[in-house]
Motif scaffolding. Structure first.
Motif, PDB file in Angstrom:
ATOM      1  N   THR A 147      63.126  16.904  19.914  1.00 18.18           N
ATOM      2  CA  THR A 147      62.148  17.653  18.831  1.00 18.18           C
ATOM      3  C   THR A 147      60.995  17.144  18.753  1.00 18.18           C
ATOM      4  OG1 THR A 147      63.124  15.695  17.097  1.00 18.18           O
ATOM      5  CG2 THR A 147      64.308  17.592  17.312  1.00 18.18           C
ATOM      6  N   GLU A 169      64.623  29.482  12.934  1.00 15.05           N
ATOM      7  CA  GLU A 169      64.350  29.659  11.647  1.00 15.05           C
ATOM      8  C   GLU A 169      64.737  31.124  11.329  1.00 15.05           C
ATOM      9  OE1 GLU A 169      60.546  27.902  11.383  1.00 15.05           O
ATOM     10  OE2 GLU A 169      61.313  25.806  10.650  1.00 15.05           O
ATOM     11  N   ARG A 196      64.539  10.274  15.263  1.00 11.92           N
ATOM     12  CA  ARG A 196      63.526  11.558  14.887  1.00 11.92           C
ATOM     13  C   ARG A 196      64.256  12.728  15.227  1.00 11.92           C
ATOM     14  NH1 ARG A 196      59.624  10.940  18.067  1.00 11.92           N
ATOM     15  NH2 ARG A 196      60.490  12.071  19.681  1.00 11.92           N
ATOM     16  N   LEU A 199      66.973  13.138  12.254  1.00 14.91           N
ATOM     17  CA  LEU A 199      66.038  13.556  10.827  1.00 14.91           C
ATOM     18  C   LEU A 199      65.679  14.901  11.064  1.00 14.91           C
ATOM     19  CD1 LEU A 199      64.378  10.346   9.797  1.00 14.91           C
ATOM     20  CD2 LEU A 199      66.551  11.060   8.957  1.00 14.91           C
ATOM     21  N   PHE A 200      65.434  15.161  11.929  1.00 19.07           N
ATOM     22  CA  PHE A 200      64.829  16.660  12.172  1.00 19.07           C
ATOM     23  C   PHE A 200      66.123  17.710  12.100  1.00 19.07           C
ATOM     24  CE2 PHE A 200      62.921  20.467  13.997  1.00 19.07           C
ATOM     25  CZ  PHE A 200      61.546  20.205  14.038  1.00 19.07           C
ATOM     26  N   THR A 202      68.593  17.216  10.781  1.00 17.74           N
ATOM     27  CA  THR A 202      69.518  17.344   9.194  1.00 17.74           C
ATOM     28  C   THR A 202      68.441  18.326   8.596  1.00 17.74           C
ATOM     29  OG1 THR A 202      70.443  15.053   9.668  1.00 17.74           O
ATOM     30  CG2 THR A 202      70.019  15.995   7.559  1.00 17.74           C
ATOM     31  N   ASP A 203      67.155  18.115   8.629  1.00 19.60           N
ATOM     32  CA  ASP A 203      66.173  18.820   7.855  1.00 19.60           C
ATOM     33  C   ASP A 203      66.306  20.350   8.117  1.00 19.60           C
ATOM     34  OD1 ASP A 203      65.552  16.590   6.613  1.00 19.60           O
ATOM     35  OD2 ASP A 203      63.661  16.392   7.687  1.00 19.60           O
ATOM     36  N   LEU A 204      66.799  20.714   8.998  1.00 19.50           N
ATOM     37  CA  LEU A 204      67.157  22.263   9.352  1.00 19.50           C
ATOM     38  C   LEU A 204      68.101  22.693   8.773  1.00 19.50           C
ATOM     39  CD1 LEU A 204      66.332  22.352  13.459  1.00 19.50           C
ATOM     40  CD2 LEU A 204      64.825  23.371  11.345  1.00 19.50           C
ATOM     41  N   GLY A 205      68.943  21.965   8.192  1.00 22.82           N
ATOM     42  CA  GLY A 205      70.268  22.575   7.505  1.00 22.82           C
ATOM     43  C   GLY A 205      71.018  23.494   8.425  1.00 22.82           C
ATOM     44  N   LEU A 243      75.356  12.527   7.643  1.00 16.59           N
ATOM     45  CA  LEU A 243      74.196  13.250   6.883  1.00 16.59           C
ATOM     46  C   LEU A 243      74.329  14.676   6.786  1.00 16.59           C
ATOM     47  CD1 LEU A 243      71.192  11.479   8.903  1.00 16.59           C
ATOM     48  CD2 LEU A 243      72.185  10.981   6.657  1.00 16.59           C
ATOM     49  N   ASN A 244      75.300  15.359   7.635  1.00 17.88           N
ATOM     50  CA  ASN A 244      75.537  16.940   7.460  1.00 17.88           C
ATOM     51  C   ASN A 244      77.107  17.097   7.353  1.00 17.88           C
ATOM     52  OD1 ASN A 244      72.989  18.031   8.419  1.00 17.88           O
ATOM     53  ND2 ASN A 244      73.396  16.320   9.609  1.00 17.88           N
TER      54      ASN A 244
END
Length: 332
Positions: A147, A169, A196, A199-200, A202-205, A243-244
């Motif tokens: 990432t 996306e 990083r 977290l990246f 995870t933020d993408l869902g 986290l997911n």
């Protein structure tokens, strides 16, 4: 979890507690089942120049192959006969297979079998992916590998990270279940890079998240680098599970390439998917992204027996379900 706690976990401060926590969540969400995704690696031809990958166009030592439609469909049928709930059509970036060709394959598979179809075809056009979705494809896998935009550009010989991310996306907007992931322990990376990445992602869902250790390929510019860490890969997938909770997380083949038996252990540390190769035996060894890519598969022909044995060895049950992620809108 806070970033500081993740970083502490990444350096191995308390692996038993981390893995136990990930396993508890995995059991709560998915029970004792492991989804089997049968991969058909139908072409090892690729027009990319990625520095880490044995399929890179510059690799002149690799014996190239392309499977024809009838052969692909026969292999898919064999996977379905062995109770695979998902088939994965995977190749290098090979535009010789037109959008219409892939679309017809998807249509034929969906007409003949009650399975989910996943595509792992690389940087094809968004219009092509939209068409394949209309043909019935359910999922797409598109790995980021890192990432860090600068590292991505270096690894992929000048390619743009933002373009890859945009494609990920857009696939979600088309209605696909979307999977992505990274390589753990790339040369020059640190636990901060792994933080990083976690977290990246995870933020993408994402519906599926894959992390496997770096395995150097002797036929690439990165041949001389040290392999990544299996333990780091375990920690990253465990943290991603925490986290997911509802994401599908595979125990990747790269684990066994570096440490035989480590995929089975990963199932006790948060992973809930195995993705064995069903590629015909005469071709399977040529899908050489890295050495040992298809280690542990059945040598005599396309079979899911070894994967099911690995599941049993871990104390789990092989599932024939399509295995959609609970976080999405599908029902598995």
């Amino acid at each position: 979890m806070k970033a500081h706690d993740i970083l502490i976990a990444l350096i191995g401060a308390d692996d038993p507690s981390l893995f136990a926590h990930a396993h508890e969540i995995r059991q709560r969400v998915f029970g004792n089942e492991v989804y089997i995704r049968a991969i058909v690696e139908f072409s090892n031809t690729c027009n990319k120049h990625c520095r880490y990958c044995g399929l890179r166009a510059d690799n002149r030592t690799l014996r190239r192959y392309r499977m024809r439609a009838y052969h692909i469909l026969e292999t898919v049928a064999a996977a379905v006969d062995q109770r695979a709930g998902t088939v994965v059509l995977q190749s290098g970036d090979d535009p010789s297979y037109t959008a219409e060709y892939i679309g017809e394959l998807v249509r034929q598979i969906k007409a003949r079998h009650d399975v989910a179809v996943t595509l792992s075809l690389g940087d094809r056009g968004l219009d092509e992916y939209a068409y394949w979705r209309e043909c019935g494809a359910d999922r797409c896998l598109l790995k980021l590998e890192t990432t860090d935009p600068a590292r991505y550009k270096q690894l992929r010989q000048g390619e743009d990270f933002s373009a890859r991310l945009h494609r990920v996306e857009e696939l979600r907007r088309m209605g696909y279940e979307v999977g992505s992931g990274v390589i753990a322990g790339l040369p020059g990376t640190t636990p901060v890079d792994a933080l990083r990445d976690i977290l990246f992602l995870t933020d993408l869902g994402l519906d599926m998240i894959a992390v496997g250790p770096f395995v150097p390929n002797p036929d690439t510019p990165m041949a001389g680098n040290a392999p990544g860490s299996v333990d780091l890969s375990y920690r990253m997938t465990a943290l991603l599970r925490i986290l997911n909770p509802e994401a599908n997380i595979p125990a990747t083949s790269a684990l066994d390439a570096l440490r035989p038996g480590s995929r089975t252990l990963a199932l006790t540390r948060g992973c809930n998917v195995l993705m064995p190769s069903m590629t015909p035996a005469p071709l399977r060894g040529d899908y050489a992204i890295y050495p040992g890519k298809n280690a542990g598969t059945d040598e005599d022909g396309p079979s899911l027996a070894s994967a099911r044995q690995a599941v049993r060895d871990g104390g789990f049950i092989s599932s024939s379900a399509k295995g959609f992620s609970p976080r999405g809108s599908h029902v598995g």
